[in-house]
Design a protein around this motif. Sequence first.
Motif, mmCIF file in Angstrom:
data_model
loop_
_atom_site.group_PDB
_atom_site.id
_atom_site.type_symbol
_atom_site.label_atom_id
_atom_site.label_comp_id
_atom_site.label_asym_id
_atom_site.label_seq_id
_atom_site.Cartn_x
_atom_site.Cartn_y
_atom_site.Cartn_z
ATOM 1 N N ASP A 14 1.076 2.709 -19.888
ATOM 2 C CA ASP A 14 0.525 3.986 -19.440
ATOM 3 C C ASP A 14 -0.475 3.675 -18.341
ATOM 4 O O ASP A 14 -1.624 3.328 -18.587
ATOM 5 C CB ASP A 14 -0.162 4.698 -20.610
ATOM 6 N N LEU A 15 -0.039 3.784 -17.080
ATOM 7 C CA LEU A 15 -0.897 3.391 -15.966
ATOM 8 C C LEU A 15 -2.147 4.246 -15.867
ATOM 9 O O LEU A 15 -3.175 3.821 -15.366
ATOM 10 C CB LEU A 15 -0.118 3.487 -14.650
ATOM 11 N N ALA A 16 -2.058 5.478 -16.347
ATOM 12 C CA ALA A 16 -3.187 6.378 -16.195
ATOM 13 C C ALA A 16 -4.334 6.017 -17.129
ATOM 14 O O ALA A 16 -5.492 6.285 -16.848
ATOM 15 C CB ALA A 16 -2.741 7.814 -16.442
ATOM 16 N N ASN A 17 -4.029 5.418 -18.283
ATOM 17 C CA ASN A 17 -5.052 5.216 -19.302
ATOM 18 C C ASN A 17 -5.322 3.763 -19.661
ATOM 19 O O ASN A 17 -6.281 3.458 -20.342
ATOM 20 C CB ASN A 17 -4.647 5.951 -20.586
ATOM 21 N N GLU A 18 -4.434 2.851 -19.242
ATOM 22 C CA GLU A 18 -4.569 1.468 -19.683
ATOM 23 C C GLU A 18 -4.641 0.530 -18.490
ATOM 24 O O GLU A 18 -3.943 0.707 -17.503
ATOM 25 C CB GLU A 18 -3.360 1.073 -20.561
ATOM 26 N N ASN A 19 -5.492 -0.486 -18.589
ATOM 27 C CA ASN A 19 -5.520 -1.586 -17.634
ATOM 28 C C ASN A 19 -5.020 -2.824 -18.344
ATOM 29 O O ASN A 19 -5.611 -3.252 -19.313
ATOM 30 C CB ASN A 19 -6.939 -1.826 -17.111
ATOM 31 N N PHE A 20 -3.931 -3.376 -17.866
ATOM 32 C CA PHE A 20 -3.334 -4.521 -18.553
ATOM 33 C C PHE A 20 -3.892 -5.825 -18.026
ATOM 34 O O PHE A 20 -3.951 -6.043 -16.824
ATOM 35 C CB PHE A 20 -1.809 -4.496 -18.374
ATOM 36 N N ASP A 21 -4.306 -6.671 -18.931
ATOM 37 C CA ASP A 21 -4.794 -7.998 -18.582
ATOM 38 C C ASP A 21 -3.601 -8.931 -18.486
ATOM 39 O O ASP A 21 -2.904 -9.141 -19.457
ATOM 40 C CB ASP A 21 -5.755 -8.466 -19.681
ATOM 41 N N GLN A 22 -3.345 -9.473 -17.302
ATOM 42 C CA GLN A 22 -2.154 -10.289 -17.094
ATOM 43 C C GLN A 22 -2.485 -11.771 -17.062
ATOM 44 O O GLN A 22 -2.039 -12.505 -16.226
ATOM 45 C CB GLN A 22 -1.484 -9.902 -15.780
ATOM 46 N N GLN A 23 -3.339 -12.274 -17.891
ATOM 47 C CA GLN A 23 -3.761 -13.661 -17.739
ATOM 48 C C GLN A 23 -3.289 -14.549 -18.862
ATOM 49 O O GLN A 23 -3.398 -14.636 -19.471
ATOM 50 C CB GLN A 23 -5.276 -13.745 -17.657
ATOM 51 N N GLU A 32 -2.574 0.689 -6.813
ATOM 52 C CA GLU A 32 -1.415 0.685 -7.705
ATOM 53 C C GLU A 32 -1.131 2.069 -8.261
ATOM 54 O O GLU A 32 -0.002 2.422 -8.558
ATOM 55 C CB GLU A 32 -1.640 -0.301 -8.850
ATOM 56 N N ASP A 33 -2.169 2.850 -8.415
ATOM 57 C CA ASP A 33 -2.027 4.218 -8.916
ATOM 58 C C ASP A 33 -2.248 5.168 -7.745
ATOM 59 O O ASP A 33 -3.333 5.202 -7.157
ATOM 60 C CB ASP A 33 -3.053 4.479 -10.018
ATOM 61 N N PRO A 34 -1.222 5.956 -7.356
ATOM 62 C CA PRO A 34 -1.366 6.860 -6.205
ATOM 63 C C PRO A 34 -2.495 7.874 -6.372
ATOM 64 O O PRO A 34 -2.950 8.462 -5.391
ATOM 65 C CB PRO A 34 0.000 7.557 -6.129
ATOM 66 N N SER A 35 -2.956 8.102 -7.610
ATOM 67 C CA SER A 35 -3.986 9.119 -7.848
ATOM 68 C C SER A 35 -5.397 8.588 -7.602
ATOM 69 O O SER A 35 -6.353 9.361 -7.581
ATOM 70 C CB SER A 35 -3.880 9.634 -9.291
ATOM 71 N N LEU A 52 0.806 -1.216 0.000
ATOM 72 C CA LEU A 52 0.000 0.000 0.000
ATOM 73 C C LEU A 52 0.843 1.270 0.000
ATOM 74 O O LEU A 52 0.326 2.359 -0.257
ATOM 75 C CB LEU A 52 -0.938 0.009 1.218
ATOM 76 N N ASP A 53 2.134 1.137 0.306
ATOM 77 C CA ASP A 53 3.015 2.306 0.213
ATOM 78 C C ASP A 53 3.667 2.392 -1.160
ATOM 79 O O ASP A 53 4.636 3.122 -1.351
ATOM 80 C CB ASP A 53 4.087 2.279 1.308
ATOM 81 N N PHE A 54 3.127 1.627 -2.137
ATOM 82 C CA PHE A 54 3.573 1.637 -3.531
ATOM 83 C C PHE A 54 4.978 1.073 -3.700
ATOM 84 O O PHE A 54 5.673 1.394 -4.657
ATOM 85 C CB PHE A 54 3.492 3.053 -4.130
ATOM 86 N N LYS A 55 5.393 0.211 -2.788
ATOM 87 C CA LYS A 55 6.718 -0.396 -2.856
ATOM 88 C C LYS A 55 6.587 -1.916 -2.850
ATOM 89 O O LYS A 55 5.527 -2.457 -2.531
ATOM 90 C CB LYS A 55 7.580 0.066 -1.678
#
Length: 796
Positions: free
Chosen positions: A613-622, A101-104, A27-30
């Motif tokens: 691009d974390l702000a605009n894309e959600n990556f499917d990791q499956q 995952e995204d601090p925003s 949760l501390d992004f680490k």
Amino acid sequence: SCHLWLWSTLSFLTLCFAPVMLHPQCLDFKPPFRPQRELEFCIMYKEFGCCDYQKDQELMSKYYQIMDNFDYSGYASCAGFIFDLLCQECSPYAAHLFDAEDPSTPLRTIPGLCSEYCFQFWNKCSFTIPFLSGDPHIANVRENQTSLCHYLELQDKDYCYPYLLNNQRLTQNLGGIQVNSNGCLQLCLEEVANGLQNPLAMVHANDGTHRFFVAEQVGLVWTYLPDRSKLERPFLNITQVVLTSSWEGDERGFLGLAFHPKYKYNGKLYVYYSVEVGFDERIRISEFHVSANDMNEVDHSSERVILEIDEPASNHNGGQLLFADDGYLYIFTGDGGMAGDPFGKYGNAQNKSALLGKVLRIDVDDNQRGPLYRIPPDNPFIHEQGARPEVYAYGVRNMWRCSVDRGDPWTKDGKGRIFCGDVGQNKFEEIDIIEKGRNYGWRAKEGFSCYDKKLCANSSLDDVLPVYAYPHKMGKSVTGGYVYRGCEYPNLNGIYIFGDFMSGRLMSLQEDKKTGNWKYNEICMGVGLTCAFPGLINNYHQYIISFAEDESGELYFMSTAIPSATSPSGVVYKVIDPSRRAPPRQCHYDPLPVRVKSNLIKFVPQETLVGIDLANENFDQQSTESYQWRQELSDHLGKLEASLTTPVPARGTSKPTKNSRRKDRRRKNKSKLESVPHIQKGAVRLAGDARNDRGRVEIYINGEWGTVCDDLWTLVNAGVVCRQLGFQHALKAAKNSEFGEGKDLRILLDDVQCVGTESSLLDCRHAGVGTHNCAHYEDAGVICGNSSYVADVAEV
């Protein structure tokens, strides 16, 4: 049972390698960690997770505060649920579970739940929700099972609780260094400094201030504070006397810097630089003192020349200075230059009466009066007639970057070993461990092979072999590194990390304690979400100049986009293991105060994470077992390019499919005028890949197609090719024949250097048509695209 299963899995956590699809994050992004003190509450995460003992105690206290509100029936029904939900803050995937995952984005107050589990929780314990969350939206929907569980769902079902506990893909080898399918270690970087002119040394003073000093080839040394701000005034400025030039590849200049082990008390430091004396070029080793009035500036009038050595040529100048555990100053000289060490009967390196091609060791303590240096009494050749007493080891060609192993933090195993990268001639680069009195083979040997066959056959050679050597297919100029002994990334302990200046390849060696052999693994930048942590990046400039340690033992390297002493494209990067960190507060230190008399320049990062691009894309990791960089970037850009018209470049010499071969046969009888269009000189095409936006670069010159060598191949060069083919951008400058070798063609261009405005590669600087010093395993390639998202990625 899920808890026990995960606990059992984590209890076997070792320094093994994990597949690259993982992205554990707290949760501390680490990254997660192994707690220093065993947890008492969330014990399923006692081996690896996101809670230390302090946080575990806080969660236990919160648990009992909540449970005090319920009677025995409520306790019996809901204690397990409350325990589960609270302890997910300790999960290695806490950031995923709480959507952090995204601090925003706002943090969830209840972790993401799988639908079946959520239904069970609601049916039995919906009355506990106000004690777990103050989220007003949860309060509004908590009476409706469907609405609540839809709100608590995660978009990525793989990460919802408790399914992730049984997801072997997420839990197997959790906490190990991540690797791809080729065994390449996936690491990340943090940008530390930028705008530097060929930064070739970064050192600390070991004085408790945790400052670091970065030396530029032109003769400037800059002071950086622990917060990475830079002092406006240089620590040292000897640009007026340093001999160098702006032409790319000039090996002369300011080459080395070392602080005395007792610098905190005596203020002495030593520098190694090229100088012109009359018509002679020399290397000079000088002693300086820090100013009595400013701890961040050298007293330039204090220079005393310790040693000068004539350089018969402008290359192979050596340049490393270091103090080893014995307190003596070690000086690493080159063999004098030219090629093949042609000086004298056996060359400088094998001649113990010459100071070139050597490791020298001298004593610079107590030199205020009398000689500027003394010879250590146990130097190996003191009593050998004709040998220089300064010589500690010999037979070296041009050792570029050496380091002293700090030793294992607990056992001190390996402490004091000196590792060096020795640049090769035509075939091999090597890594050596320096030992007293030993012969490292040059010019008799290069790597493990013979170079001078007569000398190589001499039974008295008695040379020590490298611990590792690699061919010029992998790189042409080794840059020695360090054995990682820092605190922050335990998985890296004992791994020797080094690189290659020309190929930009990062590499690692790890010793097998049982056999004494060294295992090789390449280092690649993390793909997919591997480096998706705040402040981390996964790309660097190609030309790896040097490696460094800070005062606490963390590892860095310096590289540049343009290998010129005057190009301000140099960057300092910190090496990061995204799979596991040290527990919070374990690596804490308090730097001593620094009195600053100069203005400070705040550090502003310039590099960015590429391929995501974390702000605009959600990556499917499956699906796949490993991520391929090219495919992932292509998928990421696909949506952005869907509305754009992509030109179809001419294809090259890749092997045709069965259908295409049949088409070729059908066309066979057409006239040459009809089937072969007029091709302009300098035209390019892509080969070696079925997709039309990437491939090996082939160029048409003087009536024939040929390939381009990847020496000096950069994203700027790739951009010229991509724009010529009708694309807007180059996404990658591919190297090391990534798209196969064009063996049926001649190599037509080498050492290509573009500025970006040229209409074809022929308009760029190059070695001349047909002139090259490379082979097809160095064929250059590109990945092109029309998105404005440009990825400057160095091939490793």
